[in-house]
Design a protein around this motif. Structure first.
Motif, PDB file in Angstrom:
ATOM      1  N   ASP A  61    -120.224 -55.466 -26.870  1.00 44.44           N
ATOM      2  CA  ASP A  61    -121.407 -56.282 -27.140  1.00 44.44           C
ATOM      3  C   ASP A  61    -122.262 -55.692 -28.249  1.00 44.44           C
ATOM      4  OD1 ASP A  61    -123.599 -58.207 -26.570  1.00 44.44           O
ATOM      5  OD2 ASP A  61    -124.609 -56.402 -25.883  1.00 44.44           O
ATOM      6  N   ASN A  62    -122.541 -54.412 -28.175  1.00 46.92           N
ATOM      7  CA  ASN A  62    -123.391 -53.782 -29.194  1.00 46.92           C
ATOM      8  C   ASN A  62    -123.118 -52.288 -29.218  1.00 46.92           C
ATOM      9  OD1 ASN A  62    -125.387 -53.225 -31.074  1.00 46.92           O
ATOM     10  ND2 ASN A  62    -127.012 -53.106 -29.546  1.00 46.92           N
ATOM     11  N   CYS A  99    -119.152 -55.473 -31.951  1.00 46.21           N
ATOM     12  CA  CYS A  99    -120.361 -56.047 -32.538  1.00 46.21           C
ATOM     13  C   CYS A  99    -121.404 -54.932 -32.715  1.00 46.21           C
ATOM     14  CB  CYS A  99    -120.940 -57.131 -31.635  1.00 46.21           C
ATOM     15  SG  CYS A  99    -119.801 -58.498 -31.326  1.00 46.21           S
ATOM     16  N   ASN A 101    -125.563 -54.194 -34.765  1.00 40.00           N
ATOM     17  CA  ASN A 101    -126.640 -54.704 -35.615  1.00 40.00           C
ATOM     18  C   ASN A 101    -127.323 -53.542 -36.325  1.00 40.00           C
ATOM     19  OD1 ASN A 101    -128.749 -53.583 -34.023  1.00 40.00           O
ATOM     20  ND2 ASN A 101    -128.856 -55.399 -32.746  1.00 40.00           N
ATOM     21  N   HIS A 228    -118.178 -57.095 -36.197  1.00 36.19           N
ATOM     22  CA  HIS A 228    -119.020 -58.284 -36.315  1.00 36.19           C
ATOM     23  C   HIS A 228    -120.480 -57.861 -36.377  1.00 36.19           C
ATOM     24  CE1 HIS A 228    -115.875 -61.330 -35.629  1.00 36.19           C
ATOM     25  NE2 HIS A 228    -115.314 -60.383 -34.895  1.00 36.19           N
ATOM     26  N   ASN A 230    -124.264 -58.494 -36.108  1.00 37.49           N
ATOM     27  CA  ASN A 230    -125.236 -59.389 -35.483  1.00 37.49           C
ATOM     28  C   ASN A 230    -126.532 -59.337 -36.290  1.00 37.49           C
ATOM     29  OD1 ASN A 230    -123.514 -60.064 -33.358  1.00 37.49           O
ATOM     30  ND2 ASN A 230    -124.215 -58.359 -32.099  1.00 37.49           N
TER      31      ASN A 230
END
Length: 250
Positions: A61-62, A99, A101, A228, A230
């Motif tokens: 997720d992160n 993922c 960010n 990916h 975010n």
């Protein structure tokens, strides 16, 4: 694919986020501190826990990017190496969608959470008026007034005055809960995190991001890992923090 959240949670817990049509799962290792290496045994244990629930861990997720990487401090190199090692360990364990960010301090910002819906989906939102009220009258950031128009300040003041003490506490805790990896449990701790970014320009922040990409993207490609990015959520300059998306748009 359709995401579903199972279980009663006040915030979206990625341990319970699944692909309804595949049994695949989006998860993370929340117990590992930001910047530390995800060890293979911890990854495999998490995979086993998912398998026991009839799911397969497909997506991270992160994978948190440490603040020192975003700030470009002298300690960034160590944390980049740890990030690279984590990617290698994930690949060896068969988890190849990651993922991440590059949002400063927060992983997202939300002012409201609601999990009372009968279908068990978690609802969250960012309300600009509520956030402005937090910034101006709870956080009391000295530069805040310059960031809002007269009308925005008026709306924020009216909203703030309508809140009970309990509602102010809930708003504060909702926003603090969005700090990356729970690193701020109080207003003072949040202020301390924000202070770190006062000495970095938008150009420097972008350079730090591009340097990070140069370090991890070739490695991810060699490991057959899909990275990916975010985007900032919401995509706005908030609390005086730099935003990659806002920088590119301007």
């Amino acid at each position: 694919m359709r995401f579903a959240v199972t279980g009663n949670t006040t915030m979206c817990n990625t341990e319970d986020l699944v692909y309804e049509d595949t049994g695949g799962c989006v998860s993370t290792l929340k117990q590992v501190l930001p910047g530390q290496v995800w060890l293979e045994n911890e990854i495999l244990l998490r995979k086993k826990q998912m398998i026991n629930k009839g799911r397969e861990w497909l997506v991270v997720d992160n994978l948190v990017v440490h603040e020192e990487i975003k700030l470009g401090t002298s300690g960034a190199t160590t944390y980049v190496r740890n990030y690279q090692q984590t990617l290698k360990n994930l690949s060896r364990c068969g988890v190849r969608v990651v993922c991440y960010n590059f949002m400063p301090v927060f992983y997202k910002i939300r002012t409201h959470f609601n999990s009372s819906y009968p279908d068990k989906y978690v609802f969250s939102l960012f309300d600009k008026v509520a956030f402005s009220a937090f910034d101006l009258f709870i956080l009391e950031r000295p530069e805040a007034e310059q960031c809002y128009s007269y009308y925005q300040r008026h709306m924020a003041r009216s909203f703030y005055r309508s809140l009970s003490s309990e509602e102010k506490d809930v708003l504060t805790q909702n926003i603090l809960s969005c700090v990356q990896s729970g690193r701020a449990s109080s207003i003072d701790e949040l202020i301390s995190l924000l202070e770190q970014y006062k000495s970095i320009s938008a150009d420097e922040f972008l350079c730090n991001y591009l340097s990070f990409r140069e370090e991890i993207e070739p490695l991810a490609q060699s490991l057959d890992i899909q990275l990916h990015f975010n985007s900032d959520n919401p995509c706005q300059n908030l609390l005086g923090l730099p935003s990659l998306q806002q920088y590119c748009l301007s």
